[in-house]
Design an enzyme around this catalytic site. Sequence first.
Site, PDB file in Angstrom:
ATOM      1  N   LYS A 134     -23.133  37.688 -33.194  1.00 17.56           N
ATOM      2  CA  LYS A 134     -22.382  36.784 -32.311  1.00 17.56           C
ATOM      3  C   LYS A 134     -23.317  36.131 -31.297  1.00 17.56           C
ATOM      4  O   LYS A 134     -24.095  36.816 -30.629  1.00 17.56           O
ATOM      5  CB  LYS A 134     -21.295  37.558 -31.555  1.00 17.56           C
ATOM      6  CG  LYS A 134     -20.196  38.050 -32.454  1.00 17.56           C
ATOM      7  CD  LYS A 134     -18.999  38.537 -31.677  1.00 17.56           C
ATOM      8  CE  LYS A 134     -19.173  39.897 -31.094  1.00 17.56           C
ATOM      9  NZ  LYS A 134     -17.972  40.466 -30.502  1.00 17.56           N
ATOM     10  N   GLU A 236     -14.946  46.291 -29.503  1.00 12.65           N
ATOM     11  CA  GLU A 236     -14.281  45.724 -28.325  1.00 12.65           C
ATOM     12  C   GLU A 236     -13.618  46.820 -27.481  1.00 12.65           C
ATOM     13  O   GLU A 236     -12.907  46.510 -26.524  1.00 12.65           O
ATOM     14  CB  GLU A 236     -13.212  44.710 -28.760  1.00 12.65           C
ATOM     15  CG  GLU A 236     -13.787  43.437 -29.356  1.00 12.65           C
ATOM     16  CD  GLU A 236     -14.368  42.522 -28.281  1.00 12.65           C
ATOM     17  OE1 GLU A 236     -13.709  42.312 -27.263  1.00 12.65           O
ATOM     18  OE2 GLU A 236     -15.500  42.047 -28.471  1.00 12.65           O
TER      19      GLU A 236
HETATM   20  N1  LIG Z   1     -23.596  38.921 -28.714  1.00  9.61           N
HETATM   21  C1  LIG Z   1     -23.020  40.016 -28.351  1.00  9.61           C
HETATM   22  O1  LIG Z   1     -22.386  40.647 -29.145  1.00  9.61           O
HETATM   23  C2  LIG Z   1     -23.194  40.511 -26.951  1.00  9.61           C
HETATM   24  C3  LIG Z   1     -23.042  41.876 -26.699  1.00  9.61           C
HETATM   25  C4  LIG Z   1     -23.255  42.348 -25.399  1.00  9.61           C
HETATM   26  C5  LIG Z   1     -23.580  41.453 -24.387  1.00  9.61           C
HETATM   27  N2  LIG Z   1     -23.698  40.127 -24.683  1.00  9.61           N
HETATM   28  C6  LIG Z   1     -24.006  39.166 -23.605  1.00  9.61           C
HETATM   29  O2  LIG Z   1     -25.192  39.580 -22.936  1.00  9.61           O
HETATM   30  C7  LIG Z   1     -25.097  39.205 -21.556  1.00  9.61           C
HETATM   31  C8  LIG Z   1     -25.412  40.389 -20.690  1.00  9.61           C
HETATM   32  O3  LIG Z   1     -26.697  40.865 -21.042  1.00  9.61           O
HETATM   33  P1  LIG Z   1     -27.776  41.242 -19.934  1.00  9.61           P
HETATM   34  O4  LIG Z   1     -27.201  42.198 -18.988  1.00  9.61           O
HETATM   35  O5  LIG Z   1     -29.012  41.607 -20.663  1.00  9.61           O
HETATM   36  O6  LIG Z   1     -27.922  39.837 -19.147  1.00  9.61           O
HETATM   37  P2  LIG Z   1     -29.143  39.027 -18.544  1.00  9.61           P
HETATM   38  O7  LIG Z   1     -29.904  38.373 -19.620  1.00  9.61           O
HETATM   39  O8  LIG Z   1     -28.581  38.158 -17.502  1.00  9.61           O
HETATM   40  O9  LIG Z   1     -30.103  40.137 -17.877  1.00  9.61           O
HETATM   41  C9  LIG Z   1     -29.653  40.835 -16.723  1.00  9.61           C
HETATM   42  C10 LIG Z   1     -30.698  40.758 -15.580  1.00  9.61           C
HETATM   43  O10 LIG Z   1     -31.821  41.557 -15.935  1.00  9.61           O
HETATM   44  C11 LIG Z   1     -33.035  40.819 -15.663  1.00  9.61           C
HETATM   45  N3  LIG Z   1     -34.033  41.369 -16.589  1.00  9.61           N
HETATM   46  C12 LIG Z   1     -34.128  41.170 -17.920  1.00  9.61           C
HETATM   47  N4  LIG Z   1     -35.098  41.937 -18.429  1.00  9.61           N
HETATM   48  C13 LIG Z   1     -35.665  42.602 -17.394  1.00  9.61           C
HETATM   49  C14 LIG Z   1     -36.705  43.580 -17.303  1.00  9.61           C
HETATM   50  N5  LIG Z   1     -37.323  44.064 -18.385  1.00  9.61           N
HETATM   51  N6  LIG Z   1     -37.023  44.042 -16.066  1.00  9.61           N
HETATM   52  C15 LIG Z   1     -36.370  43.614 -14.961  1.00  9.61           C
HETATM   53  N7  LIG Z   1     -35.340  42.728 -15.000  1.00  9.61           N
HETATM   54  C16 LIG Z   1     -34.990  42.232 -16.209  1.00  9.61           C
HETATM   55  C17 LIG Z   1     -32.653  39.395 -15.900  1.00  9.61           C
HETATM   56  O11 LIG Z   1     -33.535  38.516 -15.232  1.00  9.61           O
HETATM   57  C18 LIG Z   1     -31.236  39.358 -15.326  1.00  9.61           C
HETATM   58  O12 LIG Z   1     -31.284  39.158 -13.937  1.00  9.61           O
HETATM   59  C19 LIG Z   1     -23.683  38.674 -21.349  1.00  9.61           C
HETATM   60  O13 LIG Z   1     -23.720  37.272 -21.323  1.00  9.61           O
HETATM   61  C20 LIG Z   1     -22.924  39.161 -22.567  1.00  9.61           C
HETATM   62  O14 LIG Z   1     -21.867  38.294 -22.930  1.00  9.61           O
HETATM   63  C21 LIG Z   1     -23.528  39.650 -25.930  1.00  9.61           C
END
Ligand SMILES: NC(=O)c1ccc[n+]([C@@H]2O[C@H](COP(=O)([O-])OP(=O)(O)OC[C@H]3O[C@@H](n4cnc5c(N)ncnc54)[C@H](O)[C@@H]3O)[C@@H](O)[C@H]2O)c1
Length: 375
Positions: A134, A236
């Site tokens: 997705k 989900e």
């Molecule tokens: N496709 C899917 O099935 C699926 C599943 C779960 C989540 N998601 C999506 O993923 C997103 C959430 O993921 P996320 O939490 O990774 O979001 P994100 O990419 O915003 O990362 C979260 C924070 O961590 C920081 N960051 C990233 N790597 C880092 C590192 N190694 N060290 C320090 N900081 C770091 C980023 O700069 C950001 O501020 C949502 O948009 C959600 O909808 C999609």
Amino acid sequence: MIGEQSFPYYFGRDCVAEIGAAITALGPDKLVIVTDDDVRARYRHHLDTLAGSIPALILSHPSGESMKTLTCLSGHLETALRAGITRRSVVVSFGGGVPGNLAGLMANLLFRGVRLVHVPTTTIAAMDSVLSLKQAINSGVGKNHIGTYYAPEVVFTDVELFTSLPDRELRSGLCEMAKNCLAIQPSALDGLRRVIAAGELSSPHSLLWLLDASIAAKSAVTRSDTFERRAGLVLEYGHTTGHAIEICDHRVRGVAGLPHGAAIALGMLVAAHISHARGWLSDDEVSVHYEIVTGLGVEPALPASVSVDDVLAVIADDNKKGYLPPRPGTVPFVLLRSLGRPALTGDLPLVPVEVSEIRAALDVVARASAPVVVG
Ligand SMILES: NC(=O)c1ccc[n+]([C@@H]2O[C@H](COP(=O)([O-])OP(=O)(O)OC[C@H]3O[C@@H](n4cnc5c(N)ncnc54)[C@H](O)[C@@H]3O)[C@@H](O)[C@H]2O)c1
């Protein structure tokens, strides 16, 4: 393996140089590396290592969910095309789920499909989003409303990258991992308990185990369900209420609101209480939910910024609408009959739940400030 699609997932520790060599071996003419400004600043040298001698265009945006928009996507696409990418170019995501989703959509849209490589740097991305095809961005109406399915060529994870994650981000991914244990693979719960009890959530050794367990749990349901529209809907679990809590909280507290995984953890507690009230989950099974959620550092109560009425209003727009025949006053939910055994309608792990049942369960979680004793 996700349905018809299969791709290798390599993971290890201190292996960015090997990841760079493997990307070079794909023979791209150019790399389009999608990242965010914070990750780019922190891992500038890693970006150089990943690219090696391949010309690389780095597309970066401010970090956070607010960048998952058509505007950001279209800006990245235009920039990539103006930079002269071709069908032999490879899109590489280097960051969390936000750069991952943007990169996935870009790879799918450019020339109707160029190769995609994920290098996730958050636990959420590594243990959850890259294990799904997705790819989505948000609309003005709701989260992940504009999207598609697209498989990467390969995923590479270096768990050492997680050591720079703020604690709340690290734990956020582990909540999704815990969801997979509770809803799909309860046999992994003892391992998760051991990691929690040892207080070693961020040790590379624990992270390698957690990643392995996440891949096993998630691929168990996506193996026969490429699009997560049948058995994969169990992923989900906790999301119907969790997304709504996340949206309501972020309206008030913005980026200081609950991380995604913590909101999903609260959503699982709500789902567990509904199942318990139906006589499906036992007292012990609800207690296991609380044990794991609190063990991962999530306060098992609705934040003060979130009201039950607001959550119910958002739940009415949940993106699982339409899977079940419409029944006024009900919302499709993933509920468990026991740990690892979802309640089914036909072969779908979804059941209609009355709004009054959701309200009753939310009220329990709203009132709680300490683990709730059930029974
Ligand atoms: N496709 C899917 O099935 C699926 C599943 C779960 C989540 N998601 C999506 O993923 C997103 C959430 O993921 P996320 O939490 O990774 O979001 P994100 O990419 O915003 O990362 C979260 C924070 O961590 C920081 N960051 C990233 N790597 C880092 C590192 N190694 N060290 C320090 N900081 C770091 C980023 O700069 C950001 O501020 C949502 O948009 C959600 O909808 C999609």
